[in-house]
Write an enzyme that holds these catalytic residues in place. Structure first.
Site, PDB file in Angstrom:
ATOM      1  N   SER A 141      50.760  24.205  41.798  1.00 51.62           N
ATOM      2  CA  SER A 141      51.388  24.804  40.525  1.00 51.62           C
ATOM      3  C   SER A 141      52.330  23.970  39.972  1.00 51.62           C
ATOM      4  CB  SER A 141      51.841  26.251  40.807  1.00 51.62           C
ATOM      5  OG  SER A 141      52.413  26.396  39.614  1.00 51.62           O
ATOM      6  N   TYR A 164      57.373  31.959  44.884  1.00 55.71           N
ATOM      7  CA  TYR A 164      56.206  31.505  44.535  1.00 55.71           C
ATOM      8  C   TYR A 164      56.309  29.858  44.359  1.00 55.71           C
ATOM      9  CZ  TYR A 164      52.082  30.392  41.548  1.00 55.71           C
ATOM     10  OH  TYR A 164      51.116  29.902  41.095  1.00 55.71           O
TER      11      TYR A 164
HETATM   12  P1  NAP Z   1      43.690  35.279  40.119  1.00 56.37           P
HETATM   13  O1  NAP Z   1      43.105  35.354  39.031  1.00 56.37           O
HETATM   14  O2  NAP Z   1      44.932  36.279  40.383  1.00 56.37           O
HETATM   15  O3  NAP Z   1      42.693  35.345  41.366  1.00 56.37           O
HETATM   16  C1  NAP Z   1      43.280  35.293  42.662  1.00 56.37           C
HETATM   17  C2  NAP Z   1      41.966  35.184  43.489  1.00 56.37           C
HETATM   18  O4  NAP Z   1      42.655  35.010  44.982  1.00 56.37           O
HETATM   19  C3  NAP Z   1      41.261  36.088  43.481  1.00 56.37           C
HETATM   20  O5  NAP Z   1      39.891  35.854  43.942  1.00 56.37           O
HETATM   21  C4  NAP Z   1      41.650  37.096  45.036  1.00 56.37           C
HETATM   22  O6  NAP Z   1      40.600  37.671  45.638  1.00 56.37           O
HETATM   23  C5  NAP Z   1      42.078  35.906  45.662  1.00 56.37           C
HETATM   24  N1  NAP Z   1      43.139  36.087  46.683  1.00 56.37           N
HETATM   25  C6  NAP Z   1      44.324  36.698  46.722  1.00 56.37           C
HETATM   26  N2  NAP Z   1      44.839  36.811  47.981  1.00 56.37           N
HETATM   27  C7  NAP Z   1      43.953  36.476  48.845  1.00 56.37           C
HETATM   28  C8  NAP Z   1      44.026  36.201  50.222  1.00 56.37           C
HETATM   29  N3  NAP Z   1      44.962  36.564  51.001  1.00 56.37           N
HETATM   30  N4  NAP Z   1      42.928  35.668  50.934  1.00 56.37           N
HETATM   31  C9  NAP Z   1      41.748  35.481  50.159  1.00 56.37           C
HETATM   32  N5  NAP Z   1      41.700  35.565  48.695  1.00 56.37           N
HETATM   33  C10 NAP Z   1      42.830  35.818  48.105  1.00 56.37           C
HETATM   34  O7  NAP Z   1      44.458  33.928  40.126  1.00 56.37           O
HETATM   35  P2  NAP Z   1      44.240  32.493  39.676  1.00 56.37           P
HETATM   36  O8  NAP Z   1      45.312  32.389  38.250  1.00 56.37           O
HETATM   37  O9  NAP Z   1      43.012  32.187  39.631  1.00 56.37           O
HETATM   38  O10 NAP Z   1      45.068  31.431  40.575  1.00 56.37           O
HETATM   39  C11 NAP Z   1      44.198  30.669  41.523  1.00 56.37           C
HETATM   40  C12 NAP Z   1      45.238  29.524  42.057  1.00 56.37           C
HETATM   41  O11 NAP Z   1      45.875  28.945  40.973  1.00 56.37           O
HETATM   42  C13 NAP Z   1      46.429  30.150  42.885  1.00 56.37           C
HETATM   43  O12 NAP Z   1      46.749  29.497  44.143  1.00 56.37           O
HETATM   44  C14 NAP Z   1      47.705  30.180  41.687  1.00 56.37           C
HETATM   45  O13 NAP Z   1      48.735  30.280  42.462  1.00 56.37           O
HETATM   46  C15 NAP Z   1      47.212  28.910  41.095  1.00 56.37           C
HETATM   47  N6  NAP Z   1      47.824  28.820  39.830  1.00 56.37           N
HETATM   48  C16 NAP Z   1      47.737  29.641  38.757  1.00 56.37           C
HETATM   49  C17 NAP Z   1      48.208  29.432  37.539  1.00 56.37           C
HETATM   50  C18 NAP Z   1      47.855  30.390  36.445  1.00 56.37           C
HETATM   51  O14 NAP Z   1      48.327  30.369  35.366  1.00 56.37           O
HETATM   52  N7  NAP Z   1      46.957  31.278  36.516  1.00 56.37           N
HETATM   53  C19 NAP Z   1      49.153  28.466  37.399  1.00 56.37           C
HETATM   54  C20 NAP Z   1      49.573  27.636  38.472  1.00 56.37           C
HETATM   55  C21 NAP Z   1      48.637  27.870  39.668  1.00 56.37           C
HETATM   56  P3  NAP Z   1      40.226  39.242  44.948  1.00 56.37           P
HETATM   57  O15 NAP Z   1      39.449  38.917  43.558  1.00 56.37           O
HETATM   58  O16 NAP Z   1      39.362  39.747  45.895  1.00 56.37           O
HETATM   59  O17 NAP Z   1      41.553  39.988  44.747  1.00 56.37           O
END
Ligand code: NAP
Length: 248
Positions: free
Chosen positions: A143, A157
């Site tokens: 991130s 985080y």
């Molecule tokens: P999201 O929409 O909240 O989705 C999270 C995903 O991770 C879901 O599929 C969830 O499964 C799964 N998950 C959570 N904890 C888990 C665990 N312990 N074991 C297996 N699966 C798990 O998140 P996102 O925004 O797409 O983020 C994805 C990645 O991008 C993360 O690493 C996040 O830190 C990074 N990121 C996101 C942003 C942003 O702006 N969104 C920015 C920087 C970095 P369920 O559906 O079963 O809950």
């Protein structure tokens, strides 16, 4: 050689977009999820309806026994792993460091750091030519928070993503001679459910004016970078980061 991918957290957001794009490029995809089976199965159904191949597999990446089982399922159902997207990650309600307790730190670091380490271990055991494998590629989803620090929101985080950056650099050098490339993407301000976990579903729209591009990003834009890093087009690229933060 058939391309076989595990996307952790592939049921929603960036992981789901990556799973869909990977399948359209010919990968057989394991859509890992924590608990939202319906969302994971919807991604799999969409991939299969478009002529691709995918399976859904529940596993908590922070639990070693779950990770072991996840990769064994992939061995048995899809074949030899060639790509890992270490995408699953969590954050908790926005707060300051002076209000964080050890239980929260343990949850964040276990899911965001130990999980990706364990998944990377399983991937290397399968891909490394030292272990009889045929190589492969890993992309860690870090991130921009690792650079920016997330003051007043979630420094815990941000620190977990700092560890992912270090994992990317260290592991890339450790396995560079073994046919494995390891890179990372550093997204920020992407429209997904994650911001609701921080207590502010509209966070991207609040902050977009502070970004040089004046807009939030879409999961598909991150997926494009991930798939490029995994592809042969990135064959001389390892230990690097692609920033996907609207210029911030
Ligand atoms: P999201 O929409 O909240 O989705 C999270 C995903 O991770 C879901 O599929 C969830 O499964 C799964 N998950 C959570 N904890 C888990 C665990 N312990 N074991 C297996 N699966 C798990 O998140 P996102 O925004 O797409 O983020 C994805 C990645 O991008 C993360 O690493 C996040 O830190 C990074 N990121 C996101 C942003 C942003 O702006 N969104 C920015 C920087 C970095 P369920 O559906 O079963 O809950």
């Amino acid at each position: 050689m058939k391309n076989v991918m595990v996307v952790t957290g592939g049921s929603r957001g960036i992981g789901a977009a990556t799973a869909r794009l990977a399948a359209s490029r010919g990968y057989a995809v394991c859509v890992n999820y924590l608990s939202n089976r319906e969302a994971a199965e919807a991604v799999v159904d969409e991939i299969e309806a478009s002529g691709g191949h995918a399976i859904a597999a529940a596993a908590d990446v922070s639990r070693e026994s779950d990770v072991d089982r996840l990769f064994k399922v992939v061995d048995a159902k899809l074949g030899t792993l060639t790509a890992l997207v270490n995408n699953a990650g969590i954050l908790e309600t926005q707060t300051r460091v002076d209000a964080i307790d050890a239980a929260r730190l343990n949850r964040i670091l276990t899911a965001n750091v130990i999980g990706p380490f364990l998944c990377a271990r399983e991937a290397v055991r399968r891909m490394s030519i030292h272990h009889g494998g045929h190589g492969g590629a890993i992309v860690n989803v870090s991130s921009a928070a690792s650079r920016l620090g997330s003051a007043g929101e979630y420094v815990d985080y941000a620190a977990s993503k700092g560890a992912i950056d270090t994992l990317t650099i260290g592991l890339s050098r450790e396995v560079a001679e073994e046919g494995i490339r390891v890179n990372a993407v550093r997204p920020a301000f992407i429209y997904t459910d994650m911001h609701a976990s921080g207590g502010e579903p509209g966070r991207v729209d609040r902050l977009k004016v502070s970004l040089p591009m004046k807009r939030g990003g879409h999961p598909e834009e991150v997926a494009n970078a991930i798939i490029w890093l995994l592809s042969d087009e990135a064959s001389y690229t390892t230990g690097t980061f692609i920033e996907l933060a609207g210029g911030k």
